[in-house]
Enzyme design. Sequence first.
Site, PDB file in Angstrom:
ATOM      1  N   ASP A 168       0.802  -1.223   0.000  1.00 25.65           N
ATOM      2  CA  ASP A 168       0.000   0.000   0.000  1.00 25.65           C
ATOM      3  C   ASP A 168       0.833   1.271   0.000  1.00 25.65           C
ATOM      4  OD1 ASP A 168      -2.333  -1.646   0.204  1.00 25.65           O
ATOM      5  OD2 ASP A 168      -1.774  -1.951   2.290  1.00 25.65           O
ATOM      6  N   GLN A 179       1.937  -6.173  -3.392  1.00 26.41           N
ATOM      7  CA  GLN A 179       2.343  -6.257  -1.982  1.00 26.41           C
ATOM      8  C   GLN A 179       3.710  -5.573  -1.829  1.00 26.41           C
ATOM      9  OE1 GLN A 179       1.197  -9.583  -3.342  1.00 26.41           O
ATOM     10  NE2 GLN A 179      -0.792  -8.743  -2.911  1.00 26.41           N
ATOM     11  N   GLY A 212      -4.388  -4.475  -4.402  1.00 26.71           N
ATOM     12  CA  GLY A 212      -5.359  -3.453  -4.804  1.00 26.71           C
ATOM     13  C   GLY A 212      -4.592  -2.219  -5.218  1.00 26.71           C
ATOM     14  N   HIS A 213      -4.489  -2.000  -6.524  1.00 22.18           N
ATOM     15  CA  HIS A 213      -3.736  -0.849  -7.019  1.00 22.18           C
ATOM     16  C   HIS A 213      -4.698   0.227  -7.494  1.00 22.18           C
ATOM     17  CE1 HIS A 213       0.022  -3.569  -7.714  1.00 22.18           C
ATOM     18  NE2 HIS A 213      -0.304  -3.422  -6.461  1.00 22.18           N
ATOM     19  N   LYS A 231       1.851   2.101  -5.198  1.00 19.56           N
ATOM     20  CA  LYS A 231       2.532   1.607  -6.408  1.00 19.56           C
ATOM     21  C   LYS A 231       1.686   1.811  -7.656  1.00 19.56           C
ATOM     22  CE  LYS A 231       3.029  -2.486  -4.601  1.00 19.56           C
ATOM     23  NZ  LYS A 231       2.635  -2.273  -3.197  1.00 19.56           N
TER      24      LYS A 231
HETATM   25  P1  IMP Z   1      -2.655 -13.002   1.773  1.00 19.27           P
HETATM   26  O1  IMP Z   1      -1.748 -12.418   0.751  1.00 19.27           O
HETATM   27  O2  IMP Z   1      -4.110 -12.768   1.494  1.00 19.27           O
HETATM   28  O3  IMP Z   1      -2.351 -14.434   2.070  1.00 19.27           O
HETATM   29  O4  IMP Z   1      -2.370 -12.220   3.145  1.00 19.27           O
HETATM   30  C1  IMP Z   1      -1.144 -12.355   3.855  1.00 19.27           C
HETATM   31  C2  IMP Z   1      -0.698 -11.035   4.461  1.00 19.27           C
HETATM   32  O5  IMP Z   1      -0.372 -10.120   3.430  1.00 19.27           O
HETATM   33  C3  IMP Z   1      -1.778 -10.349   5.306  1.00 19.27           C
HETATM   34  O6  IMP Z   1      -1.144  -9.646   6.355  1.00 19.27           O
HETATM   35  C4  IMP Z   1      -2.381  -9.358   4.337  1.00 19.27           C
HETATM   36  O7  IMP Z   1      -2.973  -8.276   5.004  1.00 19.27           O
HETATM   37  C5  IMP Z   1      -1.140  -8.934   3.577  1.00 19.27           C
HETATM   38  N1  IMP Z   1      -1.446  -8.426   2.220  1.00 19.27           N
HETATM   39  C6  IMP Z   1      -1.784  -9.149   1.131  1.00 19.27           C
HETATM   40  N2  IMP Z   1      -1.969  -8.350   0.065  1.00 19.27           N
HETATM   41  C7  IMP Z   1      -1.717  -7.095   0.497  1.00 19.27           C
HETATM   42  C8  IMP Z   1      -1.711  -5.828  -0.154  1.00 19.27           C
HETATM   43  O8  IMP Z   1      -1.944  -5.687  -1.353  1.00 19.27           O
HETATM   44  N3  IMP Z   1      -1.399  -4.746   0.623  1.00 19.27           N
HETATM   45  C9  IMP Z   1      -1.085  -4.879   1.948  1.00 19.27           C
HETATM   46  N4  IMP Z   1      -1.070  -6.045   2.586  1.00 19.27           N
HETATM   47  C10 IMP Z   1      -1.381  -7.142   1.879  1.00 19.27           C
HETATM   48 MG    MG Z   2      -2.893  -2.016  -1.932  1.00 16.07          MG
END
Ligand code: IMP
Ligand code: MG
Length: 425
Positions: A13, A222, A40-41, A16
């Site tokens: 977040d 991420q 989520g971009h 990007k």
């Molecule tokens: P998962 O990717 O859904 O398995 O989540 C694993 C960890 O990554 C959790 O702490 C999520 O909140 C974090 N996470 C996954 N995608 C994002 C993102 O796009 N932005 C911020 N945190 C993320």
């Molecule tokens: Mg995001």
Amino acid sequence: MKADIVVGLQWGDEGKGKIVDYLSKNAECVVRYQGGANAGHTIILGTKKIVLHLIPSGIVRGKLSLIGNGVVVDLDELIEEIDHLEEMGISTDKLRISSRAHILFDFHKELDKASEAAKGKLSIGTTKSGIGPCYVDKYDRAGIRAGDLLDENILREKIKNYVSFFNTTKAPVYHVKKIDEKILLKATLEKAKKIKNRIVNTHEFAEKLIRERKRILFEGAQAAMLDIDFGTYPYVTSSHPISLYSFAGSGIPPFFDFNVIGITKAYATRVGNGPFPTKMDDKTENLIRERGGEYGATTGRSRDCGWLDLFALRYSAFLNRTNEIIITKLDILAGVKTLKVCTGYSYRGKLLKGYPDSIKVLCEAKPVYREICGWTEKDITELKKNKICRSIRNFILLIEKETDTKVTYVAAGPERNDILKLRKI
Ligand code: IMP
Ligand code: MG
């Protein structure tokens, strides 16, 4: 020939989407190389807000856009996103999907929920979008890939085998519903029809890009501190957001120079569970969360906010072989008189030399702060008018010193052009 890799240096977040959109002006192909619809971009174009989960942000500028083999593809999400973009008048004709990308199904989401529930207090706080379980199937060599959608007989066989495996192993252990083979096949064939013509052979696609010396922009999702190997394990995602995975996650080997652009916010946020050493006091955190709109673009969850962690940033900048840093959301800190910046961690009375590999050490470590003067510039116009005031200048210098990396742009504001170039690398 040169390529750019945009990567998050924190816990995601960092903004990007906006930066990739800005930089993709000069790109000829934009590539997503890992993760899935957990990302989520967000891109703001005038009154339009575009949130992309799977499709590379380059699509907004009409660039050739590849969903690489390293991505896990939720077909429902993908089709919804394509339809949404087309409705807004943004063409998706140039979207391609690697035939080696794995398909993420609804039952992966069910497994994600079940796994989180079973972990109880030790849950990761995932986005519950099935990312972990889909990668588990990939590494278990049980997965179904985009290329399998191209041949009905192959797909039928793969689904048959998978369903038998799932219904006898995972369903009873995780207490999730068994899969009905016929229903799954019918639904998958239906969805496949809508995206079939976008599926490409990895070798052919990559070789053509290299032969034609196309300018490529790799778009990380991420961020490095959520990398499965190098992040704050186990509180991480199941893929490799680090820059160097961009080649493995796309099948495009670096037959070119590449420039790694690391993105950091002027502060830090984290969503999900796990240690967050620089978390702010409640009052400051609430202020920053509201001002910064720190709510998940995918899940709507509120993000924890903290001071900029230069110890984590130094590790991350190094790990990603970062050439330059872009600082986003400088405006959000406007008016906070004294800012704290973490320059190291102390553990049992000693300063740590390297970023902790152990979650236990990380949980016990205490941030060492430096206090610096804040600024009042609330947007990019004020920032430019005041020619980057002394406080911001000092803040940038401190980041450059601690990370040994130059800051090339600062951004303040959500719009495409709310960005200021400081220098060329
Ligand atoms: P998962 O990717 O859904 O398995 O989540 C694993 C960890 O990554 C959790 O702490 C999520 O909140 C974090 N996470 C996954 N995608 C994002 C993102 O796009 N932005 C911020 N945190 C993320
Ligand atoms: Mg995001």
